[in-house]
Design an enzyme around this catalytic site. Sequence first.
Site, short mmCIF file in Angstrom:
data_model
loop_
_atom_site.label_atom_id
_atom_site.label_comp_id
_atom_site.label_asym_id
_atom_site.label_seq_id
_atom_site.Cartn_x
_atom_site.Cartn_y
_atom_site.Cartn_z
CG HIS A 1 -2.29 -0.39 0.94
ND1 HIS A 1 -3.33 0.51 0.90
CD2 HIS A 1 -2.82 -1.57 0.59
CE1 HIS A 1 -4.43 -0.11 0.55
NE2 HIS A 1 -4.15 -1.37 0.37
CB SER A 2 1.14 3.97 1.49
OG SER A 2 -0.04 3.89 2.23
#
Lengths: 86, 158
Positions: free
Chosen positions: A15-16
């Site tokens: 993620h991110s």
Amino acid sequence: MKSIKVVIQNEEGLHSRPASDFCAAAARCDSRIILKKAGDSGEFDGKSILMVMCLGACQGDEVEITADGPDEEEALQKLLDVLTYV
Amino acid sequence: MKLLMEDEKMKIGEVINWNAVDFDLEAADKAEALEKVCEMLYRDGSITSAEEFIRDVYLRESEGHTGIGGGIAIPHGKSEVVARTCISIARLKKPIAWETVDGEPVRVIILFAVGVRDKNSYFVKLMSQVARMLARPGVCEQLTMCTSQQKLSEILGG
């Protein structure tokens, strides 16, 4: 077409920033990049941040990366490097 | 709002904070839009500090585009000031500039407020559910035209 499997190490999953870095690296590859997760039949385009989020890879999940195209071996190595350093 | 266990199938509609949904939000830009959405969450008690939460949202913004294309943005903040993990949705009166993958402005903001204990696998799974909904043909367009809770519920249930 070539594939490798990697276990996600990042506590927050794919993620991110790790996901953004992965997508950016995948987008630079000429080959198609497909992601799959163990236990899930879905296949997701590794060049799309939305698709990477659809994958939903958590820490400890095994992800299969498939590269299909003229630079498939190099692509896999680059993407493995990205995931290894997150 | 029901608290979901990690291995329970997530229904997005159960995580949406219906007190923090606005189908006609007026905002001149990204900063104002996020401020107003966070204010809804603060008034509802889902976050205990709008200022700190916005800081955590911008921290995530610095890590990569949350504008996923099709007029949709999915900003999120993982924060100690989140009392209840939930989703706020705002459809803007007018599209606003945002860092997006397709260069187009944003019309709908889906903001995730994530508590620290939910920031790992729970959030990843929740985001996966939302992303799979957004990836369905036509959903992004439907969301940008959605002006009622009933219609939104239909889109989510689709």
